[in-house]
Design an enzyme around this catalytic site. Structure first.
Site, PDB file in Angstrom:
ATOM      1  N   ASP A  38       0.929  -1.019  -0.135  1.00 29.66           N
ATOM      2  CA  ASP A  38      -0.048   0.107  -0.118  1.00 29.66           C
ATOM      3  C   ASP A  38       0.991   1.228   0.270  1.00 29.66           C
ATOM      4  OD1 ASP A  38      -1.409  -2.302   1.185  1.00 29.66           O
ATOM      5  OD2 ASP A  38      -2.872  -1.007   1.963  1.00 29.66           O
ATOM      6  N   GLU A  53      -6.225 -11.009  -4.248  1.00 32.24           N
ATOM      7  CA  GLU A  53      -6.157 -11.911  -2.883  1.00 32.24           C
ATOM      8  C   GLU A  53      -7.138 -13.043  -3.210  1.00 32.24           C
ATOM      9  OE1 GLU A  53      -5.714  -8.826  -0.196  1.00 32.24           O
ATOM     10  OE2 GLU A  53      -3.594  -9.060  -0.134  1.00 32.24           O
ATOM     11  N   LYS A 103     -10.735  -9.458  -6.249  1.00 31.06           N
ATOM     12  CA  LYS A 103     -11.221  -8.713  -5.289  1.00 31.06           C
ATOM     13  C   LYS A 103     -10.824  -7.008  -5.770  1.00 31.06           C
ATOM     14  CE  LYS A 103      -9.182  -8.041  -0.406  1.00 31.06           C
ATOM     15  NZ  LYS A 103      -8.120  -8.466   0.440  1.00 31.06           N
ATOM     16  N   GLN A 104      -9.730  -6.805  -6.232  1.00 34.25           N
ATOM     17  CA  GLN A 104      -9.165  -5.645  -6.605  1.00 34.25           C
ATOM     18  C   GLN A 104      -8.411  -5.285  -7.878  1.00 34.25           C
ATOM     19  OE1 GLN A 104      -6.614  -6.096  -2.935  1.00 34.25           O
ATOM     20  NE2 GLN A 104      -5.142  -4.913  -3.912  1.00 34.25           N
TER      21      GLN A 104
END
Lengths: 790, 790
Positions: free
Chosen positions: B357, B499, B613-614
């Protein structure tokens, strides 16, 4: 506000009720209504949470030292009682809306907690709630809970979270490693914890059964898990008068549980035992499980102790039942490796440690009423010998120097070293008891002596008792300090029972009890030499008794035993007490809270005032009257009176241990009104109107004291030189009283009025006793008329 | 309900307000309004306690492992904010009585929290309350608090407890040994804590100044102490309109504080520093201290970043300020041994650990806006090399394998191994990221590359950067697996950014980033050989670079880089993704809470569905567009579009990292409306109406994402092959925007409208840049007209 329901029929004087919900004083009902069975204690916090609640679940013996700079204590286990209830999506709390017909009550007879009320939500929905809970006496591992909700007005949505929450701690100290969490079959919850230092595994399982209008629901709840916590969320829509019933059953097993070789079960074994037990219980259901529990209480406790008080104040009967209830649930009768904690299993106070409270204030109840439990508790002290020898050795003494505070037998001394704030320095105060409050070794010796005389349990003595007496005597022999000037032995730098006097020399209580301890060892040694040479040989090898015996003899005779002053017959509490400054104690004698003197003086200042925390010198007149004191000093009533009135005026009763002893002595000196008043005060330590006194837990010694003041005070029962003496002096408020005790192996039942005693010897084995100087024998039934004598 | 005040005058678009008190959703304002300064973070729990509150105080870098089976985390320090207030003896709470004019607000400009309301007690007394609080930006150790109470109706008794409470924990895990507690002079409170494993000492001091109607009161409070807690109780009787003001100042010092040799201060030194600081602050008082703090914010933050958005929706400006506010308070700019936590310092979530991040989502803000902080954060990663080498070695690899989660630099991998419930098995899920989510090593290399190109900080590269690039390259070289059949290197058994796919082979993101990492090392090695032979010699000795370089070269060329499918140009996310089952995701795309898919599927099942997920593969189009991809594959707009629409449809954005990236890419492919909509959604991760999203803390990467979507998306700023490219595409709602960035050491200020760019080069050193393919140079001021191009 706590009320005592006089009840009706079967429940007359069996109920303690809280009739108004008071969120600021939750501790009172949480503690005095706590549930337990000696294996575990569950504080009676409400299902829905409140800011000032204290949730506690303790299992006896699971001691752990949470951090390196703390002392070991009973850890607060995961909570299973909390239910987060929402009504139409809003948190349910009695702090909102309107509550009617509120009652929270402990039924002492059935050991069931119940809460009932009708609640109007802030949005105007009217609901009826009932909660019930018990901790089983016949299945030590079982907690049963039941919730019943009815909407009395509108359709309503009820949802609630129910699970196992291991985010609990002891006021912030965390004892447990985070362990396995799991949900089986969307119904049964498992949580495993392991203490972080002592590595005790705890397995907790909960299961749920839910019915609406008596029809079982199999709705799938939402499953949730977070750090140290696992729970289910249920959600129901109820129509008016629909009845939602939730049964939650929980089993608790730990690796401290006794197995065949005391090795402790593995987690896998505990998991299996816990889950099997839970499933068996689940098949029976709350009502059936509760029925068995109730029967166990009836049979083992109420029918067995059969203590009845017919008083003008029915509260007296209730207080005695309250006492027996708590004495039952606090005692780990199932495991002789465990002692009784100063707060029972009702709170974090005193960390689950055992003090002299057990031997001097609690044990007499068991010795006279349930000798098996007394034996278990004294056997615990035998195991503690290991720690006591260690403590003696570390302090440069011989024999066994009992820890002031004890936890697991091998832990040794576990008294904390720092206490609350010193109002002068702003620092934490030092706690000296673990170093210099030493009378406990003699107190334990005294309890062994009492147990032996009451029960005639020679086997206990042979296995455990003699060794405890000899080893404590050897401690005292090594502890005595020779005073060359006075040519006598002193005991300097101690704290006596009056903990407001630190670092004193020749505390009368300590010196007399040490003397008693030595003389007892001498007496037992002589007897054993005559009667059991094989045992004395065995013990001699282990303890070098020959040398020890010589030392006991030489030293006992030369112990300084403070004598009554000529001018006023007062026995000095210690070398300096009587010369200390006296202050006006009225303010503190009238105090609403305990220990208010600390708001004005710090410990150093209090040490220099004639003010006493609790019975000290006076205790001697109760404990030793019947043995050595009579031989050595003339204990006339005038000495007793002089001391009683002198010290009672200086005693703040800032310890809960104190009032019952003073009640017994007031009775002894014929001040029966004061005796009754002190008895009532002793019942109010926990049951009284001061709502914060039990926050840290109930006062175990005080519950023993209620029984003691009744039996040793009013019924006048006493062990005098190994014989049973009964000098009854019933308070004028009492019409009669009845109780069963065990005397030398058999139950005897006594029925007393102001002037008569009826006695029934249950097993028809002859007993001897004395009433006001008259000798009696009886092997069946006898009724005696007597007159009060002082 | 959270509102965004458009305010007036100076405060226009600077205020976040909560305009109704909602006891069930406290977490939202606690987190998004938290206060901090990089040294510490103070969650904005209210003074008076509530059931669902979470009180947190974290100090950066004070990592500790509370129990042997836990991972290290930022411990929750003792609380100083709670005030137990009683009105006429009853607990004050907004859950009782009536509340009017309620407002809780964070003033972003001054970084002050304020709460105001008029409260009518259940007994009918009307009181006005105001609370203020700040965590100083100019004195990193200082917390200031102020309470002002007025009775508007009757005489009233106000009492309150104020102190330091170390009964706090991290959801039940206790990090601290109980330490010294003390009160000086009945006013200043001291509490010392020490972490139980890492042995970090924390010294906290609080002091109080109390005035009634502006006259200082010197009433003596009651002093209290209990386990882990020390406090004062004040008691005042107020007449109508009397104004009671309480200032509480607190200083926090820890042995992690940097001293000259990083040895850490002793407790004695900390005690002295803390108390001296407190006394100095106390002489100044709240208002003066707050003034200095406000000035610091103005100077270092708002004037320096100068980011302005003139939007039809003023909220956009506020959101950007919110982003900069949080990016400021989360960054431990004072100490390069510390990284940024995934939740900043606002909650227990992710335990204070640093993830990718930082490098991919947060660092760009600092690299472009405040390179000194970026350098500090990358230096932290240099220190983490020690743990990264350890992790590589333990896993049988060479070089540096960065931990998926990092704490203290030498800790190595600290990712927990177990997560939340598996709804199929009822057990805890396994967390694999610590083992197989490996792209982070390349992500960090990328961040070093970006930092170097933007700042031209050669010194950083020489000291730290090259070594990081070389060591991560060596890790990848050793990590690659030779596929004999395909004659290429694969990376098997990984988790990519998505993930929801565990144990996949050849995750496109991972493979491309590894390739980038290797090529970068090769490039730097070649350059250094030419330009800095003494450095390359030094590094060669340390890292055996000659051998390493050979390996990089051989292996980089043979890495399998997934190519777009012929039929639809979609790049496979991994070897199996495109062949997995597709399901209707509508329900989850519309979800109100995140990760609702876990309510229907367990991780194993999700692993077998085409659901993401992303942002995963799409991230490549944003990160690597400007470097190697252009050389190796034809990244035409059609490929970008094909992949965007394919993966966006499958992406649930269940991670807060995701939306900003998709917004940037939507802008890249010309879907500006979608870009703006995704940008707005990204601002709503924390600021949006879903009241539970921030309970565990704010989303640090998302606050970075808001800035990224604005600057890299709408302003079109991008680093392309080491050069500055600006392809602006303002949303139609925006009239203009303005901001200052640092480019190669000097600030440049940009002013953008839909079709013009004005640039000001602050230090007059020539810079080059490109706008829609046109090359520009500027060393002063320039205004350019342009047209959108896709």
């Amino acid at each position: 506000m706590i009320n005592y329901s006089h009840g009706k029929g079967d429940l007359e004087n069996w109920i303690i009720s809280e009739e108004a919900f008071q969120p600021d004083t939750l501790g009172k009902s949480e503690a005095i209504m706590y549930l337990g069975n000696g294996y575990m204690g569950l504080r009676s916090a409400t299902e829905e949470p409140y800011m000032k609640e204290v949730r506690n679940l303790f299992v006896s013996g699971t001691f752990n030292k949470a951090e390196e700079n703390e002392v070991t204590e009973l850890p607060n286990l995961a909570d299973v009682t909390r239910l987060d209830i929402r009504v139409d999506g809003d948190r349910f709390s009695l702090e909102f809306g309107k509550t009617k017909e509120y009652i929270k009550q402990l039924n002492i007879k059935t050991a069931e907690l119940r809460r009932y009320f009708v609640w109007t939500s802030p949005k105007g929905k009217v609901l009826q709630f009932e909660f019930k809970r018990f901790v089983s006496l016949n299945n030590l591992h079982l907690i049963g809970m039941k919730m019943c909700v009815k909407s009395l007005s509108d359709p309503v949505q009820i949802s609630f979270d129910t699970g196992i929450d291991a985010q609990m701690s002891n006021s912030g100290s965390q004892h447990f490693l985070e362990g396995e969490r799991r949900i089986f079959d969307k119904k049964e919850i498992l949580l495993v914890q392991t203490t972080n230092e002592s590595k005790i595994d705890v397995v907790i399982n909960s299961t749920h059964k839910i019915t609406v209008n008596n029809v079982e629901r199999i709705d799938e709840p939402e499953m949730n898990m977070t750090r140290r916590k696992v729970w289910l969320t249920y959600d129901f829509n109820l129509q008016p008068n629909d009845k939602l019933e939730v049964e939650k059953l929980t089993t608790v097993y730990t690796s401290r549980d006794k197995d065949q070789d005391n090795a402790g079960y593995t987690i896998e074994q505990l998991r299996e035992k816990s889950l099997n037990d839970l499933r068996n219980c689940s098949m029976q259901g709350y009502d059936s499980l509760f029925h068995s529990h109730k029967e166990a209480w009836n049979k083992s406790i109420w029918n067995s102790y059969a203590l009845e008080i017919d008083s003008e104040n029915p509260y007296d009967q209730l207080a005695l039942r309250f006492s027996q209830y708590h004495l039952t649930i606090m005692a780990p009768a199932h495991d002789e490796r465990m002692g009784i904690a100063a707060k029972g299993l009702s709170g974090e106070g005193y960390k689950g440690h055992s003090f002299w409270d057990t031997e001097i204030f609690i044990l007499p109840f068991f010795t006279f009423s349930n000798p098996k439990v007394a034996k278990s508790l004294l056997t615990y002290r035998y195991y503690v010998l290991e720690g006591a020898r260690k403590k003696a050795f570390e302090n440069g003494y011989s024999g066994a120097m009992y820890p002031w505070e004890s936890a697991w037998p091998t832990d040794g001394e576990v008294t904390p070293k720092l206490g609350d704030i010193d109002i002068v320095t702003g620092e934490q105060t030092r706690i000296w008891s673990g170093f210099i409050e030493q009378h406990i070794s003699a107190d334990i010796a005294f309890a062994v002596y009492q147990y032996f005389n009451v029960t005639a349990d020679q086997e206990f003595m042979n296995h455990y008792g003699y060794e405890m007496i000899f080893e404590t005597a050897s401690f005292w022999a090594s502890r005595l300090e020779w005073n060359e000037v006075k040519q006598e032995y002193h005991i300097n730098n101690v704290i006596g029972p009056d903990e407001y006097k630190e670092h004193v020399n020749n505390n009368a209580f300590t010196n007399y009890m040490a003397f008693f301890n030595l003389k007892l060892a001498i007496r037992y040694y002589v007897t054993l030499m005559k009667e059991n040479s094989s045992l004395i040989e065995k013990l001699t090898i282990k303890l070098d008794l020959e040398t020890a015996y010589q030392t006991w003899q030489t030293k006992a005779e030369k112990i300084y035993l403070p004598q009554p002053r000529e001018e006023d017959l007062v026995i000095p509490q210690d070398d300096t007490y009587l010369s200390l400054k006296e202050i006006d104690l009225t303010k503190y004698k009238k105090q609403e809270k305990l220990r208010t003197i600390y708001r004005d003086y710090n410990p150093e200042q209090i040490n220099n005032l004639q003010v006493t925390k609790q019975a000290d010198t006076l205790l001697l007149f109760y404990l030793l009257q019947q043995t050595f004191l009579q031989e050595d000093i003339h204990l006339s009533t005038s000495i007793k009176e002089a001391n009683f009135y002198y010290y009672e005026a200086k005693t703040l009763h800032d310890s809960s241990l104190s009032l019952a002893t003073h009640s017994i002595l007031a009775n002894d000196i014929g001040d029966t009104e004061l005796a009754y008043s002190l008895f009532r005060k002793s019942t109010e330590v926990d049951l009284g109107p001061r709502m914060n006194t039990s926050d840290d837990g109930i006062h175990a010694a005080s519950t023993g004291g209620i029984w003691k003041a009744t039996i040793f005070g009013f019924a006048g029962l006493r062990l005098v030189d190994g014989k049973l003496r009964i000098n009854p002096k019933l308070p004028k408020q009492w019409n009669h009283m009845k109780f069963t005790i065990y005397w030398q192996g058999q139950p005897i039942t006594l029925f007393l009025t102001a002037t008569t005693l009826s006695i029934k010897v249950e097993n028809k084995k002859k007993i001897e006793f004395e009433i006001y100087g008259q000798h009696y024998e009886c092997d069946d039934v006898l009724k005696i008329d007597f007159e009060y004598q002082n």
